[in-house]
Design a protein around this motif. Structure first.
Motif, PDB file in Angstrom:
ATOM      1  N   ALA A  24       0.832  -1.202   0.000  1.00  0.00           N
ATOM      2  CA  ALA A  24       0.000   0.000   0.000  1.00  0.00           C
ATOM      3  C   ALA A  24       0.863   1.248   0.000  1.00  0.00           C
ATOM      4  O   ALA A  24       0.584   2.210  -0.729  1.00  0.00           O
ATOM      5  CB  ALA A  24      -0.930  -0.009   1.207  1.00  0.00           C
ATOM      6  N   PHE A  25       1.928   1.231   0.783  1.00  0.00           N
ATOM      7  CA  PHE A  25       2.820   2.392   0.817  1.00  0.00           C
ATOM      8  C   PHE A  25       3.519   2.584  -0.535  1.00  0.00           C
ATOM      9  O   PHE A  25       3.607   3.700  -1.039  1.00  0.00           O
ATOM     10  CB  PHE A  25       3.865   2.232   1.925  1.00  0.00           C
ATOM     11  N   GLN A  26       4.006   1.487  -1.111  1.00  0.00           N
ATOM     12  CA  GLN A  26       4.671   1.601  -2.407  1.00  0.00           C
ATOM     13  C   GLN A  26       3.697   2.057  -3.490  1.00  0.00           C
ATOM     14  O   GLN A  26       4.063   2.844  -4.364  1.00  0.00           O
ATOM     15  CB  GLN A  26       5.310   0.271  -2.813  1.00  0.00           C
ATOM     16  N   TYR A  27       2.472   1.571  -3.458  1.00  0.00           N
ATOM     17  CA  TYR A  27       1.469   1.990  -4.429  1.00  0.00           C
ATOM     18  C   TYR A  27       1.170   3.482  -4.275  1.00  0.00           C
ATOM     19  O   TYR A  27       1.030   4.200  -5.252  1.00  0.00           O
ATOM     20  CB  TYR A  27       0.195   1.170  -4.251  1.00  0.00           C
ATOM     21  N   TRP A  28       1.077   3.921  -3.035  1.00  0.00           N
ATOM     22  CA  TRP A  28       0.812   5.335  -2.765  1.00  0.00           C
ATOM     23  C   TRP A  28       1.952   6.209  -3.284  1.00  0.00           C
ATOM     24  O   TRP A  28       1.719   7.296  -3.806  1.00  0.00           O
ATOM     25  CB  TRP A  28       0.627   5.526  -1.264  1.00  0.00           C
ATOM     26  N   GLU A  29       3.191   5.726  -3.162  1.00  0.00           N
ATOM     27  CA  GLU A  29       4.355   6.461  -3.663  1.00  0.00           C
ATOM     28  C   GLU A  29       4.499   6.346  -5.180  1.00  0.00           C
ATOM     29  O   GLU A  29       5.276   7.090  -5.780  1.00  0.00           O
ATOM     30  CB  GLU A  29       5.632   5.941  -2.997  1.00  0.00           C
ATOM     31  N   GLY A  30       3.796   5.400  -5.789  1.00  0.00           N
ATOM     32  CA  GLY A  30       3.855   5.228  -7.230  1.00  0.00           C
ATOM     33  C   GLY A  30       5.023   4.376  -7.690  1.00  0.00           C
ATOM     34  O   GLY A  30       5.437   4.465  -8.844  1.00  0.00           O
ATOM     35  N   LEU A  32       5.583   0.600  -7.171  1.00  0.00           N
ATOM     36  CA  LEU A  32       5.277  -0.751  -6.712  1.00  0.00           C
ATOM     37  C   LEU A  32       6.280  -1.727  -7.320  1.00  0.00           C
ATOM     38  O   LEU A  32       6.350  -1.895  -8.528  1.00  0.00           O
ATOM     39  CB  LEU A  32       3.853  -1.133  -7.110  1.00  0.00           C
TER      40      LEU A  32
END
Length: 61
Positions: A24-30, A32
């Motif tokens: 989720a954190f990596q997805y939020w940062e863009g 993944l």
């Protein structure tokens, strides 16, 4: 033998929770990265099992 299976299941569930949070954190940062998630999951499970074995060895003489 049943206790080992329960511990392994517990550690795998913990790894899954860690993966969800990290993904989720990596997805939020863009950014993944699936390979990184697999390495983190494997490392988490291996370290938790190792610490579990060490703890059992020193607490159960």
């Amino acid at each position: 033998m049943d206790q080992i299976a329960e511990r392994l299941e517990y550690h795998i569930k913990g790894a899954f929770i860690v993966l969800l949070v990290l993904a989720a954190f990596q997805y939020w940062e863009g950014n993944l990265d699936i390979r990184f998630l697999v390495v983190v999951a494997a490392g988490y499970v291996v370290l938790r099992i190792a610490f579990d074995i060490i703890q059992e060895r020193y607490t159960n003489p």
